[in-house]
Design a protein around this motif. Structure first.
Motif, short mmCIF file in Angstrom:
data_model
loop_
_atom_site.label_atom_id
_atom_site.label_comp_id
_atom_site.label_asym_id
_atom_site.label_seq_id
_atom_site.Cartn_x
_atom_site.Cartn_y
_atom_site.Cartn_z
N ILE A 1 0.90 -1.36 0.00
CA ILE A 1 -0.06 0.15 0.01
C ILE A 1 1.02 1.49 0.03
N GLY A 2 0.54 2.08 -0.94
CA GLY A 2 1.23 3.44 -0.90
C GLY A 2 0.36 4.49 -0.36
N VAL B 1 6.41 7.34 5.48
CA VAL B 1 6.11 5.91 6.17
C VAL B 1 7.38 5.48 6.84
N LEU B 2 7.34 5.09 8.00
CA LEU B 2 8.43 4.32 8.87
C LEU B 2 8.53 3.16 8.87
N ASN B 3 9.57 2.38 8.65
CA ASN B 3 9.72 0.92 8.76
C ASN B 3 8.63 -0.05 7.86
N GLU B 4 8.33 0.75 6.76
CA GLU B 4 7.14 -0.17 6.08
C GLU B 4 5.84 -0.20 6.76
N ASN B 5 5.54 0.46 7.67
CA ASN B 5 4.54 0.27 8.54
C ASN B 5 3.73 1.68 8.84
N GLY C 1 -3.77 10.74 12.12
CA GLY C 1 -2.46 10.77 13.10
C GLY C 1 -1.68 9.79 12.82
N ASN C 2 -1.26 9.25 13.90
CA ASN C 2 -0.36 8.14 13.91
C ASN C 2 -1.00 6.99 13.61
N VAL C 3 -0.63 6.12 12.49
CA VAL C 3 -1.52 4.79 12.32
C VAL C 3 -0.46 3.82 11.84
N CYS C 4 -0.60 2.70 12.44
CA CYS C 4 0.30 1.70 11.87
C CYS C 4 -0.34 0.99 10.94
N ALA D 1 4.32 1.90 2.13
CA ALA D 1 5.41 2.91 1.83
C ALA D 1 4.76 4.29 1.17
N ASN D 2 5.53 5.22 1.24
CA ASN D 2 5.05 6.71 0.80
C ASN D 2 4.87 6.44 -0.81
#
Lengths: 315, 315
Positions: B70-71, B76-80, B91-94, B110-111
């Motif tokens: 998903i883009g 995006v940090l750590n592919e998550n 906001g902050n979403v895993c 990822a972005n």
């Protein structure tokens, strides 16, 4: 039983060789001369003999040596081949294949600036980070890019040639860069560039400056004078730190490294330099990466052999 | 039995979803609306339901689906994890963890600009190359860096933010960039930037130009007029191509990619654009990397979902 690897830093005058454990502890280092006569035909056999001698003296078995890494002063393709090293007299040489044939060991080759960056990432100023960008501020400006703990060499072996970013207009530098362009980072931020820019200032104005007492003038004189508050020297130092900060901001928009590592002889100016670069970096950097740290390299002349060893520690 | 993966391109208005074979063949694509109300709380469950529906309709077994890529329109940090997507209300979403919990499938995030670059590297204009740099010239200027077939996201998710290289002085652009700087590549080479620069020229001089007949003026009008030889439009187009060529030369001094891929709506100007950028690139590039090719992106709006699928084809 300990595992060892050899790191070789092949320069135009001497070859620095280090014996390391595979976890990066330097056991012993020594130098041999670089014999550049006959198109450097003896260079690799001299290195092979020196390494074989060390294997014999230390009674190392073949199984104990994971391999040899070698840094070479030119672009290296596929961790093996150089297409010409002027300083060594070399034309097209398959460095890794030839040294491997001479020693019976696995060999990886890479550009010397790149292996120095890997050394700093593995055991030096960038230790603990996987992604670093190193600036080597010496006679010229070199660089090295480490991504996921690996050297990025690029399609033409030209990754990390950050000294040749055309960072400013021709009127802001003196003369033409060795690469043929005018305005390269190297023309501002190398030892040579700093001296050239200071000399131009000294010629073009009659402002008092402690730099007028030095002959020959060195980059260290200029940076020491800047630290002491000499106005003319400060202008040269600020121009240099601005160019480096701007280049680092460009690099961050590409790679966004964990850290910038500043090495080379000019980096002996210390935190005055890293703080100055960081100040300009923050002016130009994209907000998300504006807090990237700048640290000093810590391995000095051992960075090359250390990084060369680091290339093969996981063979 | 064929293996499949899902690619999701999550935008502020619609979600594009594609079903691909793991070797990159698009089997089917569709869209669902992006429901941004309630801080986008329904977005991931809507996507999960849509994918589950497709699995059911096609009678796919869990074993046949390698995963979901998903883009997302933000870093995006750590592919998550995203730390805020203004366009989605997040906001902050895993992202990866949550979508994985909803579907029972492996997920990588990822972005969106980065996955578009991966799409072009995997199946588009950069196919056949392992190391590419993509410029996406749209409303803004985005970018993506692919190294060894993998997205480079950087320490702060800011790798590839090449639109925010401060490439010129403030007086050469109009106003301030969204990032707060003046002189960003985005202010010259985005559709918005092109229009702003052309309007300023039209206001500041009374030179004849076919651009005076357009209201509203678009970037396409400017580039079409430049191709037709309109002098004022040519100046704007040359400024744009020079900035892109100079930025590409900087990037080559860092990464030395195999190829530059030019995409986004503005890239519909075609070879006029790639050839123009390449002309300036060669003026600024280090000699070893001066022949790097410039190609057009070929996947259009499918690049994002394709690259998203590409992230998980090897799960």
């Amino acid at each position: 039983m300990d595992q060892f690897c050899f790191g070789v830093d092949l320069g135009g005058t001497t070859v620095k060789i280090g014996l390391f454990t595979v976890d990066g502890m330097l056991q012993e280092k020594w130098e041999i001369p670089t014999r550049t006569e006959n198109q450097g035909a003896a260079i690799l056999s001299d290195i092979a003999a020196s390494i074989q001698n060390k294997v014999d003296v230390r009674h190392l078995t073949k199984e104990q040596v994971t391999g040899i890494g070698i840094g070479v002063p030119g672009p290296v393709l596929n961790e093996n081949r150089v297409q010409g090293c002027v300083n060594l007299g070399w034309g097209n040489v398959c460095v890794a294949d030839e040294l491997s044939a001479l020693t019976g060991m696995k060999v990886k080759a890479a550009n010397d600036a790149n292996v120095a960056a890997l050394g700093e990432q593995w055991q030096g100023g960038g230790k603990g980070y996987q992604n670093i960008v190193m600036f080597t501020l010496g006679t010229g400006v070199g660089g090295g890019i480490i991504q996921n703990g690996q050297i990025v060499s690029g399609a033409n072996g030209a990754a990390g040639e950050i000294g040749h970013m055309v960072i400013t207009e021709p009127e802001n530098v003196v003369g033409t860069c060795g690469c043929g362009h005018q305005g390269c980072l190297e023309q501002i931020a190398s030892a040579t560039g700093i001296v050239n820019l200071a000399k131009r200032q000294l010629t073009e104005c009659d402002e008092a400056s402690i730099l007028r007492q030095y002959a020959p003038l060195t980059a260290k004189d200029v940076l020491d004078a800047a630290k002491a508050g000499d106005a003319l020297a400060c202008r040269v130092a600020e121009q240099m730190m601005q160019a480096l900060g701007r280049a680092a901001a460009y690099i961050a928009c590409v790679m966004n490294p964990d850290v910038f590592v500043i090495g080379g002889g000019v980096s002996r100016a210390g935190e005055y330099l890293t703080e100055g670069i960081r100040r300009y970096y923050q002016q130009y950097a994209f907000h998300a990466s504006a807090e990237t740290p700048f640290v000093l390299a810590s391995l000095g002349n051992d960075a090359g052999m250390t990084g060369a060893a680091g290339m093969v520690c996981n063979f």
